[in-house]
Design an enzyme around this catalytic site. Sequence first.
Site, mmCIF file in Angstrom:
data_model
loop_
_atom_site.group_PDB
_atom_site.id
_atom_site.type_symbol
_atom_site.label_atom_id
_atom_site.label_comp_id
_atom_site.label_asym_id
_atom_site.label_seq_id
_atom_site.Cartn_x
_atom_site.Cartn_y
_atom_site.Cartn_z
ATOM 1 N N TYR A 125 22.526 -7.993 146.815
ATOM 2 C CA TYR A 125 22.465 -6.811 145.778
ATOM 3 C C TYR A 125 21.402 -5.844 146.431
ATOM 4 O O TYR A 125 21.570 -4.661 145.884
ATOM 5 C CB TYR A 125 22.313 -7.455 144.423
ATOM 6 N N LYS A 175 25.698 -20.570 144.833
ATOM 7 C CA LYS A 175 26.973 -20.731 145.566
ATOM 8 C C LYS A 175 26.668 -21.608 146.929
ATOM 9 O O LYS A 175 26.912 -21.245 147.999
ATOM 10 C CB LYS A 175 27.666 -19.472 146.088
ATOM 11 N N ASP A 225 31.608 -19.456 140.752
ATOM 12 C CA ASP A 225 33.147 -19.188 140.582
ATOM 13 C C ASP A 225 33.541 -20.185 139.227
ATOM 14 O O ASP A 225 34.227 -19.741 138.321
ATOM 15 C CB ASP A 225 34.323 -19.574 141.618
ATOM 16 N N ASP A 249 24.385 -9.631 138.307
ATOM 17 C CA ASP A 249 24.863 -8.367 138.036
ATOM 18 C C ASP A 249 26.315 -8.533 137.585
ATOM 19 O O ASP A 249 26.622 -8.126 136.587
ATOM 20 C CB ASP A 249 24.919 -7.639 139.409
ATOM 21 N N ASP A 292 27.788 -8.727 133.098
ATOM 22 C CA ASP A 292 28.800 -7.723 132.547
ATOM 23 C C ASP A 292 29.806 -8.858 131.835
ATOM 24 O O ASP A 292 30.274 -8.306 130.917
ATOM 25 C CB ASP A 292 29.422 -6.771 133.680
#
Length: 335
Positions: A125, A174, A207, A231, A235
């Site tokens: 990011y 991950k 995931d 991020d 949300d």
Amino acid sequence: MPNRRITVIPGDGIGPSIIESAIRILQKVGCQFDYDYADAGLVAMEKHGELLPKQTLDLIEQNKVTLKGPLTTPVGGGFTSINVSLRKKFNLYANVRPVISFKGTKSRYENIDIITVRENTEGMYSGAGQRRSDDNNSAEATSIITREGAERIVLFAFELARNEGRKKVTIVHKANILKSTSGLFLEVARQVAARFPDIQSEEMIVDAACMNLVMYPERFDVIVTTNLFGDILSDLCAGLVGGLGMAPGANIGSGAAIFEAVHGSAPDIAGKNIANPTSVILASVQMLEYLGMQSEAERILNAVRTTIEAGETVTRDLGGSASTSEFTDAVIARL
Ligand SMILES: NC(=O)c1ccc[n+]([C@@H]2O[C@H](COP(=O)([O-])OP(=O)(O)OC[C@H]3O[C@@H](n4cnc5c(N)ncnc54)[C@H](O)[C@@H]3O)[C@@H](O)[C@H]2O)c1
């Protein structure tokens, strides 16, 4: 003793009106602050010819604590995100995003109480090394995770869990695929977790974390993760409790802290006095907690909670018809 000085950045779009709500509430609850107003974003571009004027940066540095409205970063023209620039400039490495269920909101769940602690300065990011090939057929970016960056954010999350009497920290990664970057993050996170035997630590691939957050959100307590995953997940968490109008965020570094709503400047509803100011009001609650003003923080939180629960004076995103100022008046009446 002089009043504490706070830098206030009203920002763009709905920013000025929701910031005004938060300031009115802080004043009502008796906070002895002096506010230094500063420009950033599009409004600063128009007034001063730059998105982040030096006088704004100086005030953020001087006062150490900033309450900020959302900023619009112009699309195209090679502008770097103003928020990313602020986080880097002041080394605001911890992004703390709590979500709590309030009765009366349109959401699928009750009893959600999750804090996402997102690393704020590194990883994909951060936008490092972004480049297109000369023939425009390939693109690249650099993702860098450092041992120091991983250690300080995981430590922050475990200390926060301990200080707030929370039970569990979920480390989201991950590392099965991104073996170098996410692999280092996980390795360091395990080392830090071992120093907190009183806090349960759990590891989850990003995931699976998305699926579990939607299916069993009540199983989550504190989440710690890298910048891009944080991020997205935060949300998702906002969506569990009624949307972006309900989600505050603190950006905390060793020398400064900036408190804001998670959402953007909402140009589609700007100037209509219909935005939900709850996110930025809850960001001001985080600010008071950061300043050790627990009782004022709790009073505001309770007034917001009971106003939303009562349901008569809530904004459109929560299914009501109240304006930003009517909702603010209702919270003030409860104080
Ligand atoms: N922290 C920040 O300063 C920040 C964060 C995200 C986006 N942005 C900027 O904001 C601008 C607009 O971005 P976007 O449209 O993708 O996202 P946004 O968060 O501004 O809006 C997304 C949707 O949510 C609604 N919404 C957002 N906040 C709301 C509120 N308080 N009450 C009711 N509804 C609300 C909007 O009306 C819109 O439909 C962009 O320039 C973006 O760069 C800034």
